[in-house]
Scaffold this motif. Structure first.
Motif, PDB file in Angstrom:
ATOM      1  N   THR A  30     128.603 130.173-115.412  1.00 15.98           N
ATOM      2  CA  THR A  30     128.159 130.786-116.668  1.00 15.98           C
ATOM      3  C   THR A  30     127.758 129.714-117.671  1.00 15.98           C
ATOM      4  O   THR A  30     126.725 129.832-118.353  1.00 15.98           O
ATOM      5  N   PHE A  31     128.567 128.665-117.778  1.00 15.87           N
ATOM      6  CA  PHE A  31     128.251 127.550-118.682  1.00 15.87           C
ATOM      7  C   PHE A  31     126.906 126.938-118.308  1.00 15.87           C
ATOM      8  O   PHE A  31     126.039 126.716-119.164  1.00 15.87           O
ATOM      9  N   ILE A  32     126.707 126.679-117.016  1.00 16.15           N
ATOM     10  CA  ILE A  32     125.467 126.066-116.539  1.00 16.15           C
ATOM     11  C   ILE A  32     124.276 126.978-116.802  1.00 16.15           C
ATOM     12  O   ILE A  32     123.207 126.529-117.231  1.00 16.15           O
ATOM     13  N   ASP A  33     124.462 128.277-116.551  1.00 15.88           N
ATOM     14  CA  ASP A  33     123.373 129.248-116.757  1.00 15.88           C
ATOM     15  C   ASP A  33     122.950 129.280-118.223  1.00 15.88           C
ATOM     16  O   ASP A  33     121.745 129.236-118.545  1.00 15.88           O
ATOM     17  N   LEU A  34     123.917 129.343-119.137  1.00 19.54           N
ATOM     18  CA  LEU A  34     123.587 129.396-120.565  1.00 19.54           C
ATOM     19  C   LEU A  34     122.909 128.107-121.025  1.00 19.54           C
ATOM     20  O   LEU A  34     121.986 128.142-121.848  1.00 19.54           O
ATOM     21  N   ALA A  35     123.365 126.974-120.491  1.00 21.94           N
ATOM     22  CA  ALA A  35     122.762 125.691-120.859  1.00 21.94           C
ATOM     23  C   ALA A  35     121.310 125.627-120.402  1.00 21.94           C
ATOM     24  O   ALA A  35     120.410 125.248-121.171  1.00 21.94           O
ATOM     25  N   LEU A  36     121.058 125.999-119.157  1.00 14.84           N
ATOM     26  CA  LEU A  36     119.694 125.947-118.622  1.00 14.84           C
ATOM     27  C   LEU A  36     118.775 126.915-119.362  1.00 14.84           C
ATOM     28  O   LEU A  36     117.614 126.593-119.661  1.00 14.84           O
ATOM     29  N   THR A  37     119.292 128.102-119.668  1.00 16.58           N
ATOM     30  CA  THR A  37     118.494 129.082-120.417  1.00 16.58           C
ATOM     31  C   THR A  37     118.136 128.542-121.796  1.00 16.58           C
ATOM     32  O   THR A  37     116.993 128.681-122.258  1.00 16.58           O
ATOM     33  N   ASN A  38     119.113 127.917-122.452  1.00 18.00           N
ATOM     34  CA  ASN A  38     118.877 127.327-123.773  1.00 18.00           C
ATOM     35  C   ASN A  38     117.800 126.230-123.704  1.00 18.00           C
ATOM     36  O   ASN A  38     116.916 126.136-124.563  1.00 18.00           O
ATOM     37  N   ILE A  39     117.855 125.431-122.645  1.00 12.31           N
ATOM     38  CA  ILE A  39     116.868 124.355-122.469  1.00 12.31           C
ATOM     39  C   ILE A  39     115.469 124.935-122.254  1.00 12.31           C
ATOM     40  O   ILE A  39     114.488 124.477-122.844  1.00 12.31           O
ATOM     41  N   ILE A  40     115.389 125.961-121.409  1.00 14.58           N
ATOM     42  CA  ILE A  40     114.084 126.575-121.129  1.00 14.58           C
ATOM     43  C   ILE A  40     113.509 127.211-122.384  1.00 14.58           C
ATOM     44  O   ILE A  40     112.301 127.123-122.652  1.00 14.58           O
ATOM     45  N   GLU A  41     114.377 127.844-123.182  1.00 15.28           N
ATOM     46  CA  GLU A  41     113.910 128.470-124.422  1.00 15.28           C
ATOM     47  C   GLU A  41     113.331 127.431-125.385  1.00 15.28           C
ATOM     48  O   GLU A  41     112.490 127.754-126.225  1.00 15.28           O
ATOM     49  N   GLY A  42     113.771 126.203-125.254  1.00 14.00           N
ATOM     50  CA  GLY A  42     113.272 125.140-126.115  1.00 14.00           C
ATOM     51  C   GLY A  42     112.066 124.416-125.542  1.00 14.00           C
ATOM     52  O   GLY A  42     111.659 123.374-126.073  1.00 14.00           O
ATOM     53  N   THR A  43     111.485 124.946-124.479  1.00 17.39           N
ATOM     54  CA  THR A  43     110.316 124.306-123.867  1.00 17.39           C
ATOM     55  C   THR A  43     109.154 124.231-124.860  1.00 17.39           C
ATOM     56  O   THR A  43     108.771 125.232-125.463  1.00 17.39           O
ATOM     57  N   GLN A  49     110.606 132.573-113.607  1.00 18.80           N
ATOM     58  CA  GLN A  49     110.917 131.925-112.338  1.00 18.80           C
ATOM     59  C   GLN A  49     112.421 131.685-112.198  1.00 18.80           C
ATOM     60  O   GLN A  49     112.993 131.869-111.118  1.00 18.80           O
ATOM     61  N   TYR A  50     113.046 131.281-113.294  1.00 20.84           N
ATOM     62  CA  TYR A  50     114.487 131.012-113.265  1.00 20.84           C
ATOM     63  C   TYR A  50     115.279 132.289-112.982  1.00 20.84           C
ATOM     64  O   TYR A  50     116.226 132.288-112.190  1.00 20.84           O
ATOM     65  N   GLU A  51     114.890 133.394-113.620  1.00 23.21           N
ATOM     66  CA  GLU A  51     115.566 134.675-113.361  1.00 23.21           C
ATOM     67  C   GLU A  51     115.394 135.084-111.903  1.00 23.21           C
ATOM     68  O   GLU A  51     116.305 135.624-111.282  1.00 23.21           O
ATOM     69  N   GLY A  52     114.209 134.796-111.349  1.00 23.38           N
ATOM     70  CA  GLY A  52     113.973 135.113-109.937  1.00 23.38           C
ATOM     71  C   GLY A  52     114.862 134.309-109.009  1.00 23.38           C
ATOM     72  O   GLY A  52     115.389 134.825-108.014  1.00 23.38           O
TER      73      GLY A  52
END
Length: 369
Positions: A137-150, A178-181
């Motif tokens: 969960t921690f990793i997922d939220l971190a990656l999502t946050n990073i992608i949102e800042g693209t 792509q990440y959700e997939g």
């Protein structure tokens, strides 16, 4: 693990164990020889990141070998140095040991407690690497946050693509889709189930920032009674997407081994040569304000130089932050640094000097430097 008493109950990451077994096989006899020569009674395994994980596995292997009376390690302890012990001090290391709680025997659990008693992992702030592999969960939220800042424009510029293309292509949405997939891919389910079995063994020393008092956490799920603070209680904190998130996480990962080191209780040693150790991130300005209101996170009043240094260390807790200290005009003949002033905490500061841009003095900014 070099000991038949613990087969199939304790598993480790194959990549780490292959390195460690090769090193112990090649270097073990020579290491024992040197230990005899100097009467070594304690062996410390250490390393950073993947090196830290390898150190954890090396600790596990040698500790297991001490239970095997035929091993060179057991023979050394028995015949040369009865007080011999092995421990591990890792820095920013990922999880390397996997166990299934329900199938672990009492003997195996006792062995894991031996490992935990002489092992620690030093971790800084939101470092994502030590959350691998089970804190999904921690990793997922971190990656999502990073992608949102693209930043689409930045990516197009990096690959020398026409900036006009960013008008028609939303890279952020494409990457998120792509990440959700990937997350919904059924082929990942067995891998995820294995990832959930990994844990940290030993004390986790966590620093929230450079000046905070370190806190101790545990992730040893066979001994819940000793887990006053669980490592999993440290949640991902949503980050401002305008900052350099990858740069900040890289900073967190490397900060445990980067000078001058982490120490929450070292007094501030202010001198002309080292004004609080902040020369690389705190810019001292005299009687005029540069970059005021430009990417300000906050403005903090201070009473004198010592107070400025203290508050700068407390406030600059990510790699993207820096500070501009502006002193008020001298009062009553006081020396400049004994006067009060304002500390402007800035974000989006270039992490590498080649990315920094300077503005020359012109007609409209004659007061700037």
């Amino acid at each position: 693990l070099g000991c038949k008493k613990f087969p199939k109950k304790i598993k480790v990451h194959a990549g780490f164990v292959s390195i460690v077994e090769n090193d112990l096989s090649c270097l073990g006899p020579n290491l024992i020889k040197k230990m005899k020569e100097y009467n070594i009674n304690e062996l410390i395994m250490t390393g950073h990141s993947l090196g830290g994980a390898s150190a954890q596995v090396a600790h596990l292997c040698v500790q297991a070998a001490l239970h095997d009376e035929n091993s060179i390690w057991s023979q050394y302890k028995k015949n040369i140095e009865e007080t011999f012990s092995v421990r591990n001090i890792a820095f920013s290391a990922p999880m390397s040991i996997s166990t299934i709680v329900s199938s672990a025997s009492a003997r195996t659990i006792e062995f894991l407690k031996e490992i935990a008693a002489n092992s620690c992992n030093i971790i800084y702030n939101l470092d994502i690497i030590p959350r691998g592999f089970s804190q999904l969960t921690f990793i997922d939220l971190a990656l999502t946050n990073i992608i949102e800042g693209t930043d689409d424009a930045e990516i197009f510029a990096k690959f020398n693509l026409p900036q006009a293309a960013s008008i028609f292509v939303n890279l952020r949405e494409i990457i998120l889709k792509q990440y959700e997939g990937v997350k919904q891919n059924e082929l990942l389910e067995p891998i995820i189930e294995v990832a959930k079995t990994f844990n940290h063994y030993g004390n986790i020393i966590h620093y929230k920032n450079d000046t905070s008092r370190p806190a101790m956490y545990r992730d040893f799920n066979h001994d819940q009674t000793s887990c006053d603070k669980k490592f999993s209680d440290l949640k991902w904190v949503p980050q401002d997407i305008s900052m350099d998130l990858i740069g900040n996480l890289t900073h967190d990962h490397n900060n445990t081994v980067r000078g001058p080191g982490l120490a929450y209780n070292i007094p501030y040693n202010v001198s002309e040569k080292d004004p609080g150790g902040l020369t690389t991130k705190c810019y001292m300005m005299d009687e005029f304000e540069v970059l005021k209101n430009f990417n300000d996170v906050s403005s903090i009043p201070f009473t004198d130089f010592d107070d400025c240094v203290k508050k700068a260390k407390e406030a600059m807790h990510t790699a993207s932050y820096a500070a501009v200290a502006v002193w008020e005009k001298r009062q009553n003949g006081k020396e400049k640094f004994k006067n009060p002033g304002t500390l402007y905490i800035k974000k989006c500061v270039p992490g590498i000097s080649e990315y920094a841009k300077s503005v020359g003095v012109g007609f409209w900014n004659k007061g700037s430097k």
